[in-house]
Design a protein around this motif. Structure first.
Motif: not given
Length: 132
Positions: A5-6, A26-29, A64-67, A84-87
């Motif tokens: 679940v993400f 997260m890493m450099n894309i 979303a504005n979240t990182e 890529t997911v928020d969490s």
């Protein structure tokens, strides 16, 4: 079946664990010039080049504005693809009978159904049906 679940924004999604190769921070894309808009770029994960999809565009959601904090690496056919997911929230054991099928339009064939829990609803995605 087990699902990962993400979260993307305020929405929760899930993918079957059998499709998940790994979850990393997260890493450099690296951007790819003239790539389709749904391709965010490439990462080098332990010497393997992996394409990163912009899942917000695929799902037709506003970013979303979240990182974004995590990358989920999926095994799709013969290729590893990342999203890529928020969490990443949790791994759940879900009974096949608790997945409600949804009648969706032809553009959203990648939605396998919804997992209806007592306190929330999670959209189950079928990444094999996403055209990359």
């Amino acid at each position: 079946m087990q699902v990962v679940v993400f979260r993307i924004g305020d929405e929760q999604f899930a993918v079957e664990t059998s499709k998940v190769q790994s979850i990393c921070d997260m890493m450099n894309i690296t951007l790819v010039p003239k790539a389709p808009s749904h391709i965010k770029g490439l990462i080098n994960l332990r010497g393997i080049i992996i394409t990163i999809l912009d899942i917000n565009l695929v799902l037709n959601m506003k970013s979303a504005n979240t990182e974004e904090q995590n990358i989920i690496i999926l095994n799709l056919e013969d290729e590893a693809v990342g999203i890529t997911v928020d969490s990443v929230d949790e791994v759940l054991e879900v009974e096949d009978g608790s997945v409600e099928r949804v009648v969706s339009d032809k553009e959203k064939v990648f939605i396998k159904g919804v997992i209806n829990l007592k306190d929330r609803i999670i959209t189950l995605l079928d990444f094999d049906k996403i055209n990359i």
